[in-house]
Design a protein around this motif. Structure first.
Motif, short mmCIF file in Angstrom:
data_model
loop_
_atom_site.label_atom_id
_atom_site.label_comp_id
_atom_site.label_asym_id
_atom_site.label_seq_id
_atom_site.Cartn_x
_atom_site.Cartn_y
_atom_site.Cartn_z
N THR A 1 -7.62 31.04 -40.34
CA THR A 1 -6.88 31.52 -39.52
C THR A 1 -4.85 30.26 -39.41
N ALA A 2 -5.63 29.16 -40.98
CA ALA A 2 -4.42 27.95 -40.79
C ALA A 2 -4.05 27.98 -41.91
N SER A 3 -5.52 27.81 -43.30
CA SER A 3 -5.35 27.71 -44.63
C SER A 3 -5.49 29.03 -45.09
N CYS A 4 -4.97 29.19 -47.01
CA CYS A 4 -6.03 30.43 -47.47
C CYS A 4 -6.82 29.40 -48.45
N GLU A 5 -6.96 28.23 -48.59
CA GLU A 5 -8.47 27.25 -49.56
C GLU A 5 -9.54 26.92 -48.75
N VAL B 1 -4.28 31.32 -31.41
CA VAL B 1 -5.56 32.75 -32.97
C VAL B 1 -6.89 32.10 -32.37
N LYS B 2 -7.46 32.59 -32.30
CA LYS B 2 -8.95 32.69 -32.60
C LYS B 2 -9.02 32.14 -34.24
N ASN B 3 -9.84 30.42 -34.02
CA ASN B 3 -9.98 29.79 -35.21
C ASN B 3 -12.01 29.25 -34.82
N LEU B 4 -12.43 30.56 -36.46
CA LEU B 4 -13.41 30.04 -35.78
C LEU B 4 -13.37 29.70 -37.08
N LEU B 5 -13.83 28.34 -36.65
CA LEU B 5 -14.36 27.51 -38.58
C LEU B 5 -15.86 28.26 -39.08
N GLU B 6 -15.26 28.01 -40.46
CA GLU B 6 -17.36 28.26 -40.76
C GLU B 6 -17.29 27.33 -41.36
N LEU B 7 -18.71 26.68 -41.64
CA LEU B 7 -19.18 25.56 -42.07
C LEU B 7 -19.95 25.40 -42.88
N SER B 8 -20.50 25.76 -44.19
CA SER B 8 -21.55 26.66 -44.78
C SER B 8 -21.44 25.58 -46.00
N VAL B 9 -23.01 25.51 -45.85
CA VAL B 9 -23.68 24.52 -46.80
C VAL B 9 -24.55 24.99 -48.48
N ASP C 1 -24.48 28.97 -57.22
CA ASP C 1 -25.03 28.04 -56.08
C ASP C 1 -25.60 28.40 -54.67
N ASP C 2 -26.47 28.41 -54.32
CA ASP C 2 -27.30 28.69 -53.00
C ASP C 2 -26.46 28.25 -51.61
N LEU C 3 -26.07 29.62 -50.92
CA LEU C 3 -25.91 29.08 -49.41
C LEU C 3 -27.04 29.17 -48.92
N LEU C 4 -27.29 27.85 -47.97
CA LEU C 4 -28.61 27.51 -47.34
C LEU C 4 -28.39 28.30 -45.94
N PHE C 5 -26.86 28.37 -45.13
CA PHE C 5 -26.42 28.41 -44.23
C PHE C 5 -25.02 28.70 -44.12
N THR C 6 -24.47 29.16 -43.16
CA THR C 6 -23.00 28.65 -42.24
C THR C 6 -23.61 28.51 -40.97
N ILE C 7 -22.17 27.99 -40.80
CA ILE C 7 -21.80 27.71 -39.28
C ILE C 7 -21.10 27.86 -38.69
N ARG C 8 -20.66 28.60 -37.00
CA ARG C 8 -19.42 29.16 -37.44
C ARG C 8 -19.45 28.15 -36.16
N PHE C 9 -18.38 28.00 -35.58
CA PHE C 9 -17.69 27.49 -34.52
C PHE C 9 -16.61 27.49 -33.96
N ASP C 10 -16.17 28.21 -32.69
CA ASP C 10 -15.08 28.41 -32.08
C ASP C 10 -14.69 26.40 -31.63
N ASN D 1 -13.76 36.33 -38.39
CA ASN D 1 -13.37 35.91 -39.81
C ASN D 1 -13.25 37.25 -40.83
N GLN D 2 -14.28 38.10 -40.46
CA GLN D 2 -14.88 39.14 -41.02
C GLN D 2 -14.22 40.94 -40.95
N LEU D 3 -13.53 40.97 -39.83
CA LEU D 3 -13.08 41.84 -39.10
C LEU D 3 -11.88 42.77 -40.43
N THR D 4 -11.75 43.60 -39.64
CA THR D 4 -10.41 43.91 -40.71
C THR D 4 -9.02 44.24 -40.95
N GLU D 5 -8.65 43.19 -40.65
CA GLU D 5 -7.31 42.37 -40.60
C GLU D 5 -7.42 41.06 -41.86
#
Length: 802
Positions: free
Chosen positions: A38-42, A69-77, A86-95, A622-626
């Motif tokens: 919702t804030a950056s393309c990168e 807007v719903k700003n849901l930050l995803e932090l992936s380790v 690279d192996d994705l260990l887990f992702t934390i989603r924070f509102d 962040n995974q919905l249709t829009e």
């Protein structure tokens, strides 16, 4: 349209404690990515800390956010690998909405309390400098300010060979534009070219110059490297002025940023709102007058019905290929003989029913005319040989039509070919009819309004896990869940943030038929559900894990906020199994007219969204249709074989549902599934419960009226059965001995000539099915009239109570 200030979000990735091992021989080589679409393309990322159980980063990142807007930050380790991905260990989603304003908060996300695995992150939300932002919203979707970038390339000298100059703006609608610099000094495509992008996403222009070989410099004994253009921050450019980006001897590049396009709802090409569109409201006013007159005559009332006393009646159908195509005509003829077609406001359909409906609506006055000719034409099409479906000339026609569709800008799939096959099965020659042309049949309220139904699905999800209802009417195409609608002429065109970017020609009806009855979109999980009705076994082994997180400190969660959770992807083998189970041979794909929209911070509290919220991703904005480029549309029967949901929109205020079942197999299962679904969604609907003994000996018609439930429609249910028809050729008129064969209609056995995959009927079987379905309506007119009387009385009582 309202203006809202923006905020500055500061995120500091501090450290990780007790990180799990991803490699057998060493600790993880760990880094963290940050994704806030919702804030950056990168996607931003930290540095990599090698071979460490307790990596420390202390890196700070900044985002300009819009709190509405719903700003849901995803932090992936991740664990970095040099050889494999690279192996994705887990992702934390924070509102982010949970962070108090102007208060620095250090969060500890405990992904594994037993192992004391802990990601430490600091957040700060504070006011941002700059003007407020204008946004439009319907309470679920948010439209933000869109700017345009015009890029113009001028070639001054010829090139010896054609070379490409490439421009890209990540996150823009267009993505990339390429220009060919030709030997004739003409740039193709013609300039200028336009990018559409969201103003507050910090957009950046990247320029890739034509490749040239390094030149050797004798004086320095070295090679000169080709020139590169540094990234251009678009928000730093002056509005409305041409700015030079590249100036070479042979060509130059200028760009111009134009101001925002979003100022009022009328400027949007997507209608945001859950209310009915003005055209449908106008139709309802005209239709009510006709329905009032028809009901007075049919019910033999000695008074004129007032506007508030006129019930809304919806005819609901199910799918079933040629069977439903044929049965629809019989049901409509039965209703016409009872003078009930003028009492109906809506007719909805899917799959084969849509073939019959579109044929009927080619006649602007079909309910007023005798249906004999239309049924005769349908009989001709249903009984003709289908051997010519794949002749050399027919295949040549298919190829020519698909090539034309591709040139128009559509993404063609096998479903488009299937639509052309349906065109052949239901027509003599090419059918140029379009959905928008059916408005002529509604101009004076002379016919019920048709509604066609499909569902939007997502790759790697079953329809039980992800489905979104999409309705098609002559006035609009739209999502029930998101409250977003476009004109049918624009369906398939390219949109961005509610603006029509590239207009494509309206699809012919046959392509929509392919979409509404896409039998080739079946997958293994659908077949499994037909047998077991549960996906629990596959969920256990193949689904990603979503785990609620322990937080320190604990931040209270308001109803509209999303609790922090951890996403752990399934293993490689599980993902492969899941891909096989959910893979569909082909899916109908159209440009996504929701592209670019963002979800409102309070979208989960919106009553209309809640009514149709039914996917596992509803709490993952962040995974919905829009965020998708294309819609994936399939036959609604892959979820529930019903076309009822659009009729149950609150705004349509349907009082009576006349439900015709054309299903194969169990006649009650789709209705029972629908009732369960409506109950889960909180949608008022009669609770249909039949004993096993009743299901074995189904009657022709059932009446359900739960008048004590507010907003609950009266239900008249017609299963497709052959009960008294085998003994009676008309209500109350017994068959003679030589007429008994005409009543022998097999609609239920495994040897029935009406199975879903049968494309051709004999003339006798076609007549039998039409006559049976007509008879069942005529023989149960007393139940239909009872429902209409009850609906009128309920409307009158409600008016007096109010």
């Amino acid at each position: 349209m309202t203006t809202f200030p923006c905020s500055l979000l500061t995120v500091r990735i501090i450290r990780m404690r007790n990180l799990r091992r991803a490699d057998a021989l060493s600790q993880s080589d760990c880094y963290v990515t940050l994704w806030l679409p919702t804030a950056s393309c990168e996607k931003l990322r930290t540095k990599t800390v090698n071979n460490s159980k307790n990596p420390v980063w202390n890196e700070t990142f900044y985002y300009r956010i819009q709190p509405e807007v719903k700003n849901l930050l995803e932090l992936s380790v991740y664990d970095e690998d040099t050889v494999s991905p690279d192996d994705l260990l887990f992702t934390i989603r924070f509102d982010v909405a949970r962070v108090p304003v102007d208060e620095r908060v250090v969060m500890h996300f405990k992904s594994d309390p037993k192992a004391q695995e802990d990601l430490e992150v600091e957040f700060l939300v504070e006011s941002a400098s700059g003007p407020p932002e204008t946004i439009l919203t319907n309470g679920v979707l948010v439209c933000r300010e869109v700017c345009t970038l015009e890029a113009e390339v001028n070639q001054t000298k010829r090139h010896k060979s054609k070379k490409d100059l490439s421009l890209s703006v990540k996150g823009s609608c267009e993505g990339t534009h390429s220009f060919k610099l030709g030997s004739d000094a003409i740039v193709t495509p013609p300039c200028p070219s336009t990018f559409h992008y969201v103003k507050y996403k910090e957009p950046i222009l990247d320029v890739s110059l034509p490749k040239s070989k390094p030149r050797y410099k004798p004086c320095t004994c070295s090679y000169s490297t080709p020139k590169e253009v540094p990234p251009v921050v678009l928000n730093s450019l002056p509005k409305g002025e041409k700015v030079p980006i590249v100036e070479e001897k042979k060509y130059n590049l200028h760009v111009k940023v134009n101001d925002c396009q979003c100022s009022c709802p009328e400027d949007l090409d997507v209608r945001l709102g859950y209310e009915l569109c003005p055209q449908e409201q106008e139709f309802l006013c005209k239709r009510k007058r006709r329905v009032a007159q028809a009901l007075k005559q049919v019910l033999q009332l000695d008074y004129d019905l007032q506007e508030h006393e006129v019930p809304v009646v919806a005819v609901i159908t199910t799918g079933g290929g040629t069977r439903s195509y044929t049965t629809t005509y019989g049901c409509m003829r039965g209703l016409q003989h009872l003078n009930l077609l003028d009492c109906i406001t809506y007719i909805s359909g899917l799959s084969g029913t849509s073939w019959a409906m579109s044929h009927l609506y080619r006649d602007a006055n079909w309910t007023q005319n005798d249906l004999y000719e239309k049924i005769h034409e349908a009989k001709k099409q249903a009984t003709k040989s289908k051997k010519d479906m794949f002749t050399k000339d027919r295949i040549k026609y298919y190829q020519q039509q698909l090539n034309q569709r591709k040139q128009e800008g559509y993404k063609t799939t096998f479903i488009d070919l299937w639509g052309l096959v349906i065109e052949y099965m239901c027509n003599d020659g090419k059918n140029n009819h379009k959905l928008s042309e059916q408005r002529e049949a509604l101009m004076y309220g002379q016919n019920p309004m048709p509604i066609y139904v499909t569902i939007n699905i997502k790759d790697k999800y079953s329809t039980h896990d992800f489905k979104e209802w999409v309705e098609f009417t002559p006035y609009e195409v739209g999502f029930l869940k998101y409250g977003a609608f476009i004109q049918p002429e624009d369906f398939g065109s390219e949109f961005f943030m509610g603006h029509l970017i590239k207009k494509l020609p309206e699809s012919r009806m046959c392509y929509l038929h392919g979409t509404w009855s896409s039998i080739f979109s079946v997958n293994l999980l659908y077949i499994w559900n037909r047998v077991s009705s549960s996906e629990e076994f596959w969920h256990r082994w193949t689904h990603d894990k979503l785990i609620d997180l322990d937080e320190d400190p604990y931040l209270p969660t308001k109803p509209y906020e999303i609790r922090s959770h951890m996403y752990v992807p399934a293993g490689e083998l599980a993902q492969k199994i899941r891909a096989v189970l959910t893979d569909r041979f082909s899916v109908s794909q159209y440009h996504n007219f929701l592209k670019g929209f963002q979800l409102h911070n309070y979208y989960l509290e919106n009553e209309c969204f809640q009514r149709w919220k039914a996917t596992t991703l509803d709490y993952c904005p962040n995974q919905l249709t829009e965020h998708e480029d294309y819609l994936g549309l399939v036959d609604a029967g892959f979820f529930i074989n019903t076309s009822c949901p659009p009729a149950l929109r609150k705004q349509r205020k349907v009082d009576v549902v006349v439900h015709f079942s054309y299903s194969a197999g169990s006649q009650t299962l789709p209705l029972e599934q629908a009732c369960t679904y409506y109950k889960q969604q909180g949608i008022p609907f009669p609770n249909v419960v039949l004993t096993e003994e009743e299901k074995k000996h189904l009657k022709e018609c059932y009446y359900f009226n739960e008048s004590e439930t507010p907003g609950c429609p009266i239900l008249i249910f017609f299963p497709l059965v052959n009960d008294t028809f085998r003994y009676y050729r008309a209500p109350g008129v017994k068959r003679s001995s030589n007429e008994m064969d005409a009543g022998n209609v097999d609609v239920s056995s495994c040897n029935s000539p009406y199975n879903t995959f049968s494309l051709t009927y004999s003339e006798d079987n076609f007549d039998k099915l039409v006559n049976l379905s007509e008879y069942n309506v005529l023989n149960n007119q007393h139940l239909i009239f009872r429902a209409l009387h009850a609906a009128v009385e309920r409307k009158r009582q409600q008016h007096y109570e109010n």
